[in-house]
Write a protein that holds these residues in place. Structure first.
Motif, PDB file in Angstrom:
ATOM      1  N   GLN A  96      61.672  74.731 -38.132  1.00 32.81           N
ATOM      2  CA  GLN A  96      61.960  76.112 -38.520  1.00 32.81           C
ATOM      3  C   GLN A  96      61.786  76.286 -40.027  1.00 32.81           C
ATOM      4  O   GLN A  96      61.343  77.343 -40.489  1.00 32.81           O
ATOM      5  N   LEU A  97      62.109  75.237 -40.796  1.00 31.50           N
ATOM      6  CA  LEU A  97      61.891  75.300 -42.245  1.00 31.50           C
ATOM      7  C   LEU A  97      60.417  75.542 -42.560  1.00 31.50           C
ATOM      8  O   LEU A  97      60.091  76.285 -43.480  1.00 31.50           O
ATOM      9  N   HIS A  98      59.537  74.921 -41.791  1.00 29.65           N
ATOM     10  CA  HIS A  98      58.102  75.112 -42.005  1.00 29.65           C
ATOM     11  C   HIS A  98      57.700  76.550 -41.693  1.00 29.65           C
ATOM     12  O   HIS A  98      56.906  77.152 -42.419  1.00 29.65           O
ATOM     13  N   LEU A  99      58.247  77.093 -40.615  1.00 30.32           N
ATOM     14  CA  LEU A  99      57.961  78.507 -40.296  1.00 30.32           C
ATOM     15  C   LEU A  99      58.447  79.426 -41.406  1.00 30.32           C
ATOM     16  O   LEU A  99      57.769  80.379 -41.781  1.00 30.32           O
ATOM     17  N   ASP A 100      59.628  79.129 -41.922  1.00 33.56           N
ATOM     18  CA  ASP A 100      60.250  79.994 -42.932  1.00 33.56           C
ATOM     19  C   ASP A 100      59.606  79.878 -44.310  1.00 33.56           C
ATOM     20  O   ASP A 100      59.541  80.856 -45.044  1.00 33.56           O
ATOM     21  N   HIS A 101      59.144  78.677 -44.671  1.00 31.80           N
ATOM     22  CA  HIS A 101      58.710  78.431 -46.050  1.00 31.80           C
ATOM     23  C   HIS A 101      57.228  78.132 -46.221  1.00 31.80           C
ATOM     24  O   HIS A 101      56.746  78.041 -47.353  1.00 31.80           O
ATOM     25  N   MET A 102      56.488  77.961 -45.115  1.00 30.45           N
ATOM     26  CA  MET A 102      55.072  77.630 -45.228  1.00 30.45           C
ATOM     27  C   MET A 102      54.256  78.486 -44.265  1.00 30.45           C
ATOM     28  O   MET A 102      53.724  77.990 -43.271  1.00 30.45           O
ATOM     29  N   PRO A 103      54.133  79.785 -44.538  1.00 31.23           N
ATOM     30  CA  PRO A 103      53.386  80.674 -43.641  1.00 31.23           C
ATOM     31  C   PRO A 103      51.966  80.152 -43.391  1.00 31.23           C
ATOM     32  O   PRO A 103      51.299  79.693 -44.312  1.00 31.23           O
ATOM     33  N   GLY A 104      51.559  80.167 -42.128  1.00 31.10           N
ATOM     34  CA  GLY A 104      50.217  79.742 -41.766  1.00 31.10           C
ATOM     35  C   GLY A 104      50.097  78.252 -41.491  1.00 31.10           C
ATOM     36  O   GLY A 104      49.076  77.797 -40.978  1.00 31.10           O
ATOM     37  N   TRP A 105      51.122  77.476 -41.832  1.00 33.93           N
ATOM     38  CA  TRP A 105      51.070  76.035 -41.594  1.00 33.93           C
ATOM     39  C   TRP A 105      51.182  75.757 -40.104  1.00 33.93           C
ATOM     40  O   TRP A 105      51.901  76.434 -39.378  1.00 33.93           O
ATOM     41  N   GLU A 106      50.444  74.759 -39.636  1.00 37.85           N
ATOM     42  CA  GLU A 106      50.541  74.316 -38.249  1.00 37.85           C
ATOM     43  C   GLU A 106      50.740  72.816 -38.231  1.00 37.85           C
ATOM     44  O   GLU A 106      50.163  72.102 -39.056  1.00 37.85           O
ATOM     45  N   GLY A 107      51.555  72.354 -37.306  1.00 40.59           N
ATOM     46  CA  GLY A 107      51.784  70.923 -37.212  1.00 40.59           C
ATOM     47  C   GLY A 107      52.683  70.585 -36.046  1.00 40.59           C
ATOM     48  O   GLY A 107      53.119  71.458 -35.289  1.00 40.59           O
ATOM     49  N   THR A 108      52.966  69.314 -35.925  1.00 39.94           N
ATOM     50  CA  THR A 108      53.762  68.790 -34.824  1.00 39.94           C
ATOM     51  C   THR A 108      54.819  67.835 -35.360  1.00 39.94           C
ATOM     52  O   THR A 108      54.541  67.030 -36.257  1.00 39.94           O
ATOM     53  N   TRP A 109      56.002  67.933 -34.786  1.00 44.00           N
ATOM     54  CA  TRP A 109      57.086  66.996 -35.086  1.00 44.00           C
ATOM     55  C   TRP A 109      57.258  66.153 -33.838  1.00 44.00           C
ATOM     56  O   TRP A 109      57.738  66.622 -32.820  1.00 44.00           O
ATOM     57  N   GLU A 110      56.825  64.912 -33.891  1.00 46.26           N
ATOM     58  CA  GLU A 110      56.931  64.014 -32.734  1.00 46.26           C
ATOM     59  C   GLU A 110      58.178  63.158 -32.895  1.00 46.26           C
ATOM     60  O   GLU A 110      58.419  62.594 -33.960  1.00 46.26           O
ATOM     61  N   LEU A 111      58.983  63.086 -31.841  1.00 48.92           N
ATOM     62  CA  LEU A 111      60.150  62.217 -31.901  1.00 48.92           C
ATOM     63  C   LEU A 111      60.040  61.144 -30.838  1.00 48.92           C
ATOM     64  O   LEU A 111      59.623  61.402 -29.720  1.00 48.92           O
ATOM     65  N   ARG A 112      60.381  59.933 -31.233  1.00 46.05           N
ATOM     66  CA  ARG A 112      60.282  58.786 -30.341  1.00 46.05           C
ATOM     67  C   ARG A 112      61.535  57.948 -30.491  1.00 46.05           C
ATOM     68  O   ARG A 112      61.943  57.628 -31.624  1.00 46.05           O
ATOM     69  N   ALA A 113      62.143  57.578 -29.373  1.00 41.24           N
ATOM     70  CA  ALA A 113      63.304  56.701 -29.415  1.00 41.24           C
ATOM     71  C   ALA A 113      62.850  55.284 -29.733  1.00 41.24           C
ATOM     72  O   ALA A 113      61.788  54.842 -29.280  1.00 41.24           O
ATOM     73  N   PHE A 114      63.651  54.572 -30.511  1.00 42.79           N
ATOM     74  CA  PHE A 114      63.383  53.175 -30.770  1.00 42.79           C
ATOM     75  C   PHE A 114      63.635  52.381 -29.488  1.00 42.79           C
ATOM     76  O   PHE A 114      64.572  52.680 -28.743  1.00 42.79           O
TER      77      PHE A 114
END
Length: 118
Positions: A96-114
């Motif tokens: 959400q920080l990326h949506l709020d502070h970096m208009p036009g940015w696209e990306g993925t947050w991948e989470l993986r359990a150890f």
């Protein structure tokens, strides 16, 4: 459960704005203080890195940048959380920080359990 979170983007890597850095720092400090965030950080551009690879039975070192990179890892975080639901909630908050502070940015947050022996 311990999770490694990796943020990637197909866009050229640019540094975050001062507002974005401040927002990340605020959440990071909160999560570190609460004992949920173990470590986090942004990564330098591809041209500063290298890959050590085994192919055809040979070891080689390839200096960056890497032409074949379709997505670039921009940063990471390691969390100690109750479960996957809590990890997804944390990922949503950071994205959400990326949506709020970096208009036009696209990306993925991948989470993986150890992996753990338990």
């Amino acid at each position: 459960m311990r999770f490694m979170d990796i943020i990637t983007s197909p866009q050229p890597m640019t540094g975050p704005s001062p507002d974005m850095l401040a927002a990340i720092q605020k959440i990071s400090e909160r999560e570190i203080k609460a004992g949920r965030m173990i470590d986090n950080g942004g990564l330098m551009p591809l041209q500063t890195g290298a890959r050590v690879r085994i192919a055809d039975g040979k070891l080689s070192v390839i200096d960056g940048p890497f032409v074949e990179a379709k997505e670039v890892i921009g940063g990471y975080a390691i969390f100690e959380l109750r479960d996957k639901d809590e990890a997804v909630a944390m990922a949503r908050e950071f994205m959400q920080l990326h949506l709020d502070h970096m208009p036009g940015w696209e990306g993925t947050w991948e989470l993986r359990a150890f992996a753990s022996p338990h």
